[in-house]
Design a protein around this motif. Sequence first.
Motif, PDB file in Angstrom:
ATOM      1  N   ASP A  23       7.741 -26.736  25.964  1.00 18.81           N
ATOM      2  CA  ASP A  23       7.040 -25.719  25.200  1.00 18.81           C
ATOM      3  C   ASP A  23       7.846 -24.419  25.141  1.00 18.81           C
ATOM      4  O   ASP A  23       7.957 -23.798  24.094  1.00 18.81           O
ATOM      5  N   LEU A  27       9.369 -22.374  21.980  1.00 19.66           N
ATOM      6  CA  LEU A  27       9.075 -20.972  21.688  1.00 19.66           C
ATOM      7  C   LEU A  27      10.354 -20.176  21.588  1.00 19.66           C
ATOM      8  O   LEU A  27      10.516 -19.342  20.687  1.00 19.66           O
ATOM      9  N   LEU A  47       6.253 -13.446  29.078  1.00 18.61           N
ATOM     10  CA  LEU A  47       4.932 -13.960  28.714  1.00 18.61           C
ATOM     11  C   LEU A  47       4.130 -14.195  29.988  1.00 18.61           C
ATOM     12  O   LEU A  47       4.584 -14.890  30.897  1.00 18.61           O
ATOM     13  N   LYS A  49       0.670 -15.764  31.272  1.00 17.87           N
ATOM     14  CA  LYS A  49      -0.424 -16.647  30.845  1.00 17.87           C
ATOM     15  C   LYS A  49      -1.017 -17.316  32.074  1.00 17.87           C
ATOM     16  O   LYS A  49      -0.308 -18.011  32.817  1.00 17.87           O
ATOM     17  N   GLU A 344      -7.749 -15.492  25.736  1.00 19.66           N
ATOM     18  CA  GLU A 344      -6.840 -16.580  26.078  1.00 19.66           C
ATOM     19  C   GLU A 344      -6.059 -16.313  27.370  1.00 19.66           C
ATOM     20  O   GLU A 344      -5.192 -17.106  27.745  1.00 19.66           O
ATOM     21  N   ILE A 346      -3.780 -14.078  27.968  1.00 20.95           N
ATOM     22  CA  ILE A 346      -2.368 -13.972  27.580  1.00 20.95           C
ATOM     23  C   ILE A 346      -1.973 -12.502  27.496  1.00 20.95           C
ATOM     24  O   ILE A 346      -2.734 -11.667  26.990  1.00 20.95           O
ATOM     25  N   CYS A 348       1.949 -10.352  26.665  1.00 18.67           N
ATOM     26  CA  CYS A 348       3.397 -10.498  26.522  1.00 18.67           C
ATOM     27  C   CYS A 348       4.038  -9.171  26.158  1.00 18.67           C
ATOM     28  O   CYS A 348       3.404  -8.295  25.550  1.00 18.67           O
ATOM     29  N   ILE A 367       4.667 -15.247  18.974  1.00 23.71           N
ATOM     30  CA  ILE A 367       4.318 -15.721  20.318  1.00 23.71           C
ATOM     31  C   ILE A 367       2.830 -16.039  20.403  1.00 23.71           C
ATOM     32  O   ILE A 367       2.427 -17.093  20.922  1.00 23.71           O
ATOM     33  N   VAL A 368       1.992 -15.112  19.902  1.00 24.59           N
ATOM     34  CA  VAL A 368       0.546 -15.347  19.953  1.00 24.59           C
ATOM     35  C   VAL A 368       0.177 -16.574  19.119  1.00 24.59           C
ATOM     36  O   VAL A 368      -0.617 -17.423  19.545  1.00 24.59           O
ATOM     37  N   TYR A 370       1.981 -19.127  18.460  1.00 24.13           N
ATOM     38  CA  TYR A 370       2.445 -20.312  19.184  1.00 24.13           C
ATOM     39  C   TYR A 370       1.486 -20.655  20.324  1.00 24.13           C
ATOM     40  O   TYR A 370       1.100 -21.812  20.518  1.00 24.13           O
ATOM     41  N   CYS A 371       1.062 -19.640  21.076  1.00 30.62           N
ATOM     42  CA  CYS A 371       0.164 -19.877  22.213  1.00 30.62           C
ATOM     43  C   CYS A 371      -1.212 -20.356  21.753  1.00 30.62           C
ATOM     44  O   CYS A 371      -1.895 -21.092  22.481  1.00 30.62           O
TER      45      CYS A 371
END
Length: 502
Positions: A23, A27, A47, A49, A344, A346, A348, A367-368, A370-371
């Motif tokens: 993953d 990214l 990132l 998470k 979420e 998250i 970054c 990035i968001v 993708y997540c």
Amino acid sequence: MLQMNEIPASSEMESNEIASEVDMKSLKALLDKAQERFQIPAYSVTLYKEGTYTHLSYGYRDLDGQIETDHNTLYAIGSCTKSLTVGALCTLIDKGMLSLEDRVRDYIPEFEMADYYVTDHLTVRDILCHRSGLGGHDFSWYSRLDTLTEKEVIEMFRYLPLTQPFRYKWQYSNHMYALAGYLIERVSGETWRDVLRKNILMPLGIDRVALSTSDAISDDNCAIPYILNEESDRIDAVAHADIGVMGSAGCIYMSSADLAKWDALLLNGGVYEGKQIISKALCDQMMSPQMYRDNAIIEPLKDFTQNRAYGLGLEMEIFRGRRMVYHSGHIDGFSAHQTIVPEEDIACSVLTNLGDHSGATIMSYMIVEYCLGGGEDWLEKISTFLDGVTKQQLEMIEQAKHSKPDNAPCPVELKRAEGTYRHPGYGTMEIQADLDKLVIQFGTHTFSAVHYAHQHFFLEPTNLTPNTYIETNLDIDIQGNVIAFEITFEGIKESKIRFERQ
């Protein structure tokens, strides 16, 4: 000074816990495309998470020295500083030293604005959510940072015209965040830097941060700032910006790893490693809408984004049904973006050493996306839209050039405009004539005012005013004397800044 294709595929990928390598590789491949599209010398991303920090880095922090970047490289974070300034102020509020509803004038009694009502009623909350009625007015300080003092900035406020009614419309103001820094000092008796370091950075375990340009330059792992020279398509190094007494609005240098710690603290309600550094109530205030600004949503995002607003030192919107809290930062040769998606878990940080604010911002959306498992190509959509905006601006400039009226000479010889002009809020400018132009020395910056028609001129675009002409005009008395020079810095014709001849 090197061509972009001389940058190698140097990279770093590191996680403090086991992450999905496949993953993260995917990214990173997406982010590398953005790096290539915007010709960014280097980026560093962290990132966070679900309790895990993952670091992605690519490129050179120093092109000439061929020195690679990493997640500990310092970058200027520009206006991402604002959330940290609010954080420092919140620690004083938590101690009962002031409140968000206190009047600024109770702590800075000499403070005045152009409107007496605003002077009397402006609160701490007002300055932090940009609803004072004061527009940008950045030219009033940016060109004379080498001489400005805190006293002069405070005195400046009374001479800067308001461009909106009080508490009526959101207007971004670096002045207000400089004021926030002065407020911290008046309340605490310490510098805002010392309060920030003691109350926020040290509890976060951040011991390597630069709170001034000189500290950043002396660090042995600090990125060099660059800009893209559009004419030559080459990457040029530029000087680090030293914003001096405006520091609390945007002077901090941090690594992506450390900026992500700050974002994680906000995500976790002010708690870091079990310590309550800022009360949850104030963290919630920072990340709650104070002023709405829906008109700021650009076309590609309109089907995905709603309710864009500003909190306290942070922006926010509903993106794909989730609350997203963020702020961008842009200063000479650097761009940055911090993002938090509470639902979420998250957060970054994206830091780059290229003075193009769109790159870091688009990378954050990537990035968001993708997540969240989405498939939208924000790199293509947003960059194509921005290219179209730039093209439209350039076409408008060309149209203005070719629509000049015939037989409309300046009413006076340009030599008669030479001299010294002053505005009490913006300072002094020197004007010299040069053929059909007026050359304006305004602090550390030089502008050219090109004659258009009659007494009207346009300031030619510069790196400070890209892709735009700023309207200006001479004020000439009945005897043919030039008595003032007016500039529409704020883009509002009714709010021209008038420099009186001295």
